[in-house]
Motif scaffolding. Structure first.
Motif, PDB file in Angstrom:
ATOM      1  N   UNK A   1       0.838  -1.207   0.000  1.00  0.00           N
ATOM      2  CA  UNK A   1       0.000   0.000   0.000  1.00  0.00           C
ATOM      3  C   UNK A   1       0.871   1.254   0.000  1.00  0.00           C
ATOM      4  N   UNK A   2       1.892   1.268   0.851  1.00  0.00           N
ATOM      5  CA  UNK A   2       2.782   2.428   0.951  1.00  0.00           C
ATOM      6  C   UNK A   2       3.461   2.752  -0.372  1.00  0.00           C
ATOM      7  N   UNK A   3       3.733   1.724  -1.167  1.00  0.00           N
ATOM      8  CA  UNK A   3       4.454   1.911  -2.427  1.00  0.00           C
ATOM      9  C   UNK A   3       3.532   1.884  -3.647  1.00  0.00           C
ATOM     10  N   UNK A   4       2.221   1.929  -3.409  1.00  0.00           N
ATOM     11  CA  UNK A   4       1.223   1.908  -4.492  1.00  0.00           C
ATOM     12  C   UNK A   4       1.397   0.705  -5.409  1.00  0.00           C
ATOM     13  N   UNK A   5       1.622  -0.463  -4.810  1.00  0.00           N
ATOM     14  CA  UNK A   5       1.824  -1.698  -5.568  1.00  0.00           C
ATOM     15  C   UNK A   5       0.600  -2.603  -5.518  1.00  0.00           C
ATOM     16  N   UNK A   6      -0.552  -2.044  -5.208  1.00  0.00           N
ATOM     17  CA  UNK A   6      -1.801  -2.804  -5.136  1.00  0.00           C
ATOM     18  C   UNK A   6      -2.708  -2.429  -6.302  1.00  0.00           C
ATOM     19  N   UNK A   7      -3.652  -3.295  -6.574  1.00  0.00           N
ATOM     20  CA  UNK A   7      -4.667  -2.944  -7.564  1.00  0.00           C
ATOM     21  C   UNK A   7      -5.451  -1.749  -7.031  1.00  0.00           C
ATOM     22  N   UNK A   8      -6.118  -1.048  -7.922  1.00  0.00           N
ATOM     23  CA  UNK A   8      -6.905   0.118  -7.505  1.00  0.00           C
ATOM     24  C   UNK A   8      -7.957  -0.264  -6.467  1.00  0.00           C
ATOM     25  N   UNK A   9      -8.588  -1.402  -6.655  1.00  0.00           N
ATOM     26  CA  UNK A   9      -9.628  -1.849  -5.722  1.00  0.00           C
ATOM     27  C   UNK A   9      -9.074  -2.132  -4.337  1.00  0.00           C
ATOM     28  N   UNK A  10      -7.950  -2.866  -4.269  1.00  0.00           N
ATOM     29  CA  UNK A  10      -7.331  -3.156  -2.979  1.00  0.00           C
ATOM     30  C   UNK A  10      -6.826  -1.881  -2.314  1.00  0.00           C
ATOM     31  N   UNK A  11      -6.258  -0.987  -3.114  1.00  0.00           N
ATOM     32  CA  UNK A  11      -5.778   0.282  -2.570  1.00  0.00           C
ATOM     33  C   UNK A  11      -6.939   1.059  -1.948  1.00  0.00           C
ATOM     34  N   UNK A  12      -8.066   1.114  -2.650  1.00  0.00           N
ATOM     35  CA  UNK A  12      -9.246   1.820  -2.148  1.00  0.00           C
ATOM     36  C   UNK A  12      -9.782   1.164  -0.876  1.00  0.00           C
ATOM     37  N   UNK A  13      -9.850  -0.170  -0.863  1.00  0.00           N
ATOM     38  CA  UNK A  13     -10.328  -0.877   0.329  1.00  0.00           C
ATOM     39  C   UNK A  13      -9.474  -0.543   1.548  1.00  0.00           C
ATOM     40  N   UNK A  14      -8.159  -0.575   1.383  1.00  0.00           N
ATOM     41  CA  UNK A  14      -7.268  -0.299   2.509  1.00  0.00           C
ATOM     42  C   UNK A  14      -7.348   1.172   2.904  1.00  0.00           C
ATOM     43  N   UNK A  15      -7.458   2.063   1.934  1.00  0.00           N
ATOM     44  CA  UNK A  15      -7.615   3.485   2.257  1.00  0.00           C
ATOM     45  C   UNK A  15      -8.850   3.711   3.112  1.00  0.00           C
ATOM     46  N   UNK A  16      -9.937   3.081   2.744  1.00  0.00           N
ATOM     47  CA  UNK A  16     -11.179   3.223   3.500  1.00  0.00           C
ATOM     48  C   UNK A  16     -11.033   2.632   4.900  1.00  0.00           C
ATOM     49  N   UNK A  17     -10.337   1.507   4.998  1.00  0.00           N
ATOM     50  CA  UNK A  17     -10.125   0.896   6.308  1.00  0.00           C
ATOM     51  C   UNK A  17      -9.265   1.807   7.192  1.00  0.00           C
ATOM     52  N   UNK A  18      -8.207   2.368   6.624  1.00  0.00           N
ATOM     53  CA  UNK A  18      -7.326   3.243   7.407  1.00  0.00           C
ATOM     54  C   UNK A  18      -8.067   4.468   7.930  1.00  0.00           C
ATOM     55  N   UNK A  19      -9.062   4.909   7.192  1.00  0.00           N
ATOM     56  CA  UNK A  19      -9.839   6.087   7.603  1.00  0.00           C
ATOM     57  C   UNK A  19     -10.703   5.811   8.828  1.00  0.00           C
ATOM     58  N   UNK A  20     -10.968   4.537   9.105  1.00  0.00           N
ATOM     59  CA  UNK A  20     -11.870   4.206  10.214  1.00  0.00           C
ATOM     60  C   UNK A  20     -11.216   3.388  11.317  1.00  0.00           C
ATOM     61  N   UNK A  21      -9.963   2.998  11.150  1.00  0.00           N
ATOM     62  CA  UNK A  21      -9.302   2.146  12.145  1.00  0.00           C
ATOM     63  C   UNK A  21      -8.043   2.851  12.655  1.00  0.00           C
ATOM     64  N   UNK A  22      -8.072   3.292  13.898  1.00  0.00           N
ATOM     65  CA  UNK A  22      -6.947   4.033  14.469  1.00  0.00           C
ATOM     66  C   UNK A  22      -5.689   3.178  14.563  1.00  0.00           C
TER      67      UNK A  22
END
Length: 78
Positions: free
Chosen positions: A16-37
């Motif tokens: 994720x840090x290096x943008x080596x994920x598919x767009x969908x996986x990147x979006x899923x993790x971005x959304x998770x990071x927004x809600x999980x401290x």
């Protein structure tokens, strides 16, 4: 929106840090990071380490050291 969960977010944090994920996986993790401290904290640590390494890799050896090393390599390969 699909909450990928902590296990997936933490397992794929480096990619994720290096943008080596598919767009969908990147979006899923971005959304998770927004809600999980906890995962967001891990992400911040990863960003900090990545930035420190990037800066450290930009440093260059002094010219006289570079010349000495190249000269020695030249002697060894002769």
């Amino acid at each position: 929106m699909t909450d990928c969960g902590c296990d997936k977010a933490k397992a794929e944090l480096e990619e994720y840090l290096h943008r080596e994920l598919s767009d969908g996986d990147f979006q899923d993790i971005s959304e998770h990071l927004a809600t999980c401290q906890d995962c967001s904290d891990e992400h911040l640590i990863g960003l900090t380490i990545t930035e420190k390494v990037r800066k450290a890799c930009q440093e260059k050896a002094p010219e006289e050291l570079r010349s000495a090393v190249l000269g020695r390599l030249s002697q060894i390969s002769s």
